[in-house]
Design an enzyme around this catalytic site. Sequence first.
Site, PDB file in Angstrom:
ATOM      1  CG  ASP A 109      -2.365   1.004   0.862  1.00  0.00           C
ATOM      2  OD1 ASP A 109      -2.172   1.847   0.676  1.00  0.00           O
ATOM      3  OD2 ASP A 109      -3.301   0.345   0.845  1.00  0.00           O
TER       4      ASP A 109
ATOM      5  CB  VAL B 150       0.640  -0.769  -7.116  1.00  0.00           C
ATOM      6  CG1 VAL B 150       0.626  -1.603  -5.844  1.00  0.00           C
ATOM      7  CG2 VAL B 150      -0.709   0.282  -7.150  1.00  0.00           C
TER       8      VAL B 150
ATOM      9  CE1 TYR C 196     -13.347   2.190  -9.729  1.00  0.00           C
ATOM     10  CE2 TYR C 196     -15.555   1.841 -10.341  1.00  0.00           C
ATOM     11  CZ  TYR C 196     -14.464   1.323  -9.581  1.00  0.00           C
ATOM     12  OH  TYR C 196     -14.374   0.355  -8.759  1.00  0.00           O
TER      13      TYR C 196
ATOM     14  CE  LYS D  20     -11.456  -0.852 -10.472  1.00  0.00           C
ATOM     15  NZ  LYS D  20     -10.540  -1.515  -9.458  1.00  0.00           N
TER      16      LYS D  20
ATOM     17  CB  SER E 205     -22.782  -4.283  -5.573  1.00  0.00           C
ATOM     18  OG  SER E 205     -23.772  -3.094  -5.622  1.00  0.00           O
TER      19      SER E 205
HETATM   20  N1  NAD Z   1     -15.846  -0.116  -1.941  1.00  0.00           N
HETATM   21  C1  NAD Z   1     -16.581  -0.096  -3.015  1.00  0.00           C
HETATM   22  O1  NAD Z   1     -17.920   0.231  -3.141  1.00  0.00           O
HETATM   23  C2  NAD Z   1     -16.033  -0.951  -4.398  1.00  0.00           C
HETATM   24  C3  NAD Z   1     -17.140  -1.298  -5.440  1.00  0.00           C
HETATM   25  C4  NAD Z   1     -16.329  -1.962  -6.356  1.00  0.00           C
HETATM   26  C5  NAD Z   1     -15.204  -2.393  -6.659  1.00  0.00           C
HETATM   27  N2  NAD Z   1     -14.202  -1.656  -5.721  1.00  0.00           N
HETATM   28  C6  NAD Z   1     -12.763  -1.824  -6.087  1.00  0.00           C
HETATM   29  O2  NAD Z   1     -12.364  -2.581  -4.764  1.00  0.00           O
HETATM   30  C7  NAD Z   1     -10.698  -2.145  -4.773  1.00  0.00           C
HETATM   31  C8  NAD Z   1     -10.790  -1.575  -3.281  1.00  0.00           C
HETATM   32  O3  NAD Z   1     -11.869  -0.674  -2.935  1.00  0.00           O
HETATM   33  P1  NAD Z   1     -12.115  -0.016  -1.212  1.00  0.00           P
HETATM   34  O4  NAD Z   1     -13.439   0.440  -1.133  1.00  0.00           O
HETATM   35  O5  NAD Z   1     -11.530  -1.137  -0.303  1.00  0.00           O
HETATM   36  O6  NAD Z   1     -11.021   1.086  -1.369  1.00  0.00           O
HETATM   37  P2  NAD Z   1      -9.881   1.642  -0.294  1.00  0.00           P
HETATM   38  O7  NAD Z   1      -9.718   3.051  -0.636  1.00  0.00           O
HETATM   39  O8  NAD Z   1     -10.412   1.377   1.027  1.00  0.00           O
HETATM   40  O9  NAD Z   1      -8.657   0.998  -0.272  1.00  0.00           O
HETATM   41  C9  NAD Z   1      -7.726   0.876  -1.456  1.00  0.00           C
HETATM   42  C10 NAD Z   1      -6.347   0.939  -1.066  1.00  0.00           C
HETATM   43  O10 NAD Z   1      -5.451   1.102  -2.070  1.00  0.00           O
HETATM   44  C11 NAD Z   1      -4.597   1.953  -1.750  1.00  0.00           C
HETATM   45  N3  NAD Z   1      -3.830   2.376  -2.904  1.00  0.00           N
HETATM   46  C12 NAD Z   1      -4.477   3.706  -3.777  1.00  0.00           C
HETATM   47  N4  NAD Z   1      -3.552   3.730  -4.845  1.00  0.00           N
HETATM   48  C13 NAD Z   1      -2.496   3.167  -4.620  1.00  0.00           C
HETATM   49  C14 NAD Z   1      -1.025   3.123  -5.219  1.00  0.00           C
HETATM   50  N5  NAD Z   1      -0.904   3.841  -6.157  1.00  0.00           N
HETATM   51  N6  NAD Z   1      -0.213   2.073  -4.695  1.00  0.00           N
HETATM   52  C15 NAD Z   1      -0.472   1.330  -3.633  1.00  0.00           C
HETATM   53  N7  NAD Z   1      -1.682   1.419  -3.076  1.00  0.00           N
HETATM   54  C16 NAD Z   1      -2.527   2.419  -3.347  1.00  0.00           C
HETATM   55  C17 NAD Z   1      -4.944   3.132  -0.821  1.00  0.00           C
HETATM   56  O11 NAD Z   1      -3.850   3.609  -0.087  1.00  0.00           O
HETATM   57  C18 NAD Z   1      -5.923   2.182  -0.079  1.00  0.00           C
HETATM   58  O12 NAD Z   1      -5.378   1.868   0.970  1.00  0.00           O
HETATM   59  C19 NAD Z   1     -10.722  -0.972  -5.695  1.00  0.00           C
HETATM   60  O13 NAD Z   1     -10.121  -1.460  -6.680  1.00  0.00           O
HETATM   61  C20 NAD Z   1     -12.011  -0.473  -6.029  1.00  0.00           C
HETATM   62  O14 NAD Z   1     -12.022   0.157  -7.232  1.00  0.00           O
HETATM   63  C21 NAD Z   1     -14.772  -1.015  -4.484  1.00  0.00           C
END
Ligand code: NAD
Length: 241
Positions: free
Chosen positions: A34, A55, A146, A150, A177
């Site tokens: 992270d 990343v 976005y 995706k 979702s």
């Molecule tokens: N929460 C939702 O509603 C949802 C729905 C569908 C898909 N997603 C996908 O699930 C994944 C996680 O979502 P979440 O809600 O847990 O997000 P979040 O923001 O809680 O966690 C994402 C983590 O990724 C880290 N991150 C971001 N950019 C980074 C980088 N360049 N290098 C290293 N780390 C990095 C952030 O610091 C964070 O800790 C994402 O890919 C998101 O698009 C989330």
Amino acid sequence: METRTALVTGAAQGLGQEFAVALAGRGYRVAGIDLVPQPETAQRVLDYVELIADVTDEEQIGAALERVIDQFGTLHVLVNNAGVYPESPFEDITPEDWRRIMRVNLEAPFLVTRAALPYLKAAGWGRIVNITSAAVLTAPPTMVAYVSSKAGLIGFTRALASALGPYDITVNAIAPSMVRTATAERTVGADGGFEHVRAQQAVPRTQEPSDLVSTLLYVVDPGSGFLTGQTLNVAGGSAYL
Ligand SMILES: NC(=O)c1ccc[n+]([C@@H]2O[C@H](COP(=O)([O-])OP(=O)(O)OC[C@H]3O[C@@H](n4cnc5c(N)ncnc54)[C@H](O)[C@@H]3O)[C@@H](O)[C@H]2O)c1
């Protein structure tokens, strides 16, 4: 039984933390990448290897992978979970916004996979899981960049599955979702976002991170070697594939 090992990106919080904990619960040794320190994940995962890296940065990824191999000696599972999901009207998306979203959500899974691949091959089998979104199907108007990123990740999943099948490495995507994470609550879920998505779902409740765990564990199971190139839409029936 050999010790299985996993690397999860974006593991400090939200879904990434949930996945790290779930894999550890199944006996995996887990490393997480992270941008920020991951004290909560480290507290919940025994022998957690915390890697602070971006990343989107090839050099930082290379160094992180080296540390994983130093610690574990091998790698079986990669979960490309780190992602960003800012909302804005299409007219307000700048080229810089667009490139940043593409870099984190689409280019980074390529970079991390590319760095991890020699180790997955060396392990003799592997599981790559890309976290996409059911927003690819529902296509909200304020998430053009976005959804594009995706959707690209789903294409990446399919073609990469074709490329890596001969190595006994499967590649699948999971499409949630709207999930109750701290980031979602602060952003897309605020101002009625959760209620709006709940109304689109057949299952009339908000999705929790724990709702995705059984699918992740199914996909990474060594017995799931014939499941590849698929997008598992775990979205409470908000849209059907
Ligand atoms: N929460 C939702 O509603 C949802 C729905 C569908 C898909 N997603 C996908 O699930 C994944 C996680 O979502 P979440 O809600 O847990 O997000 P979040 O923001 O809680 O966690 C994402 C983590 O990724 C880290 N991150 C971001 N950019 C980074 C980088 N360049 N290098 C290293 N780390 C990095 C952030 O610091 C964070 O800790 C994402 O890919 C998101 O698009 C989330």
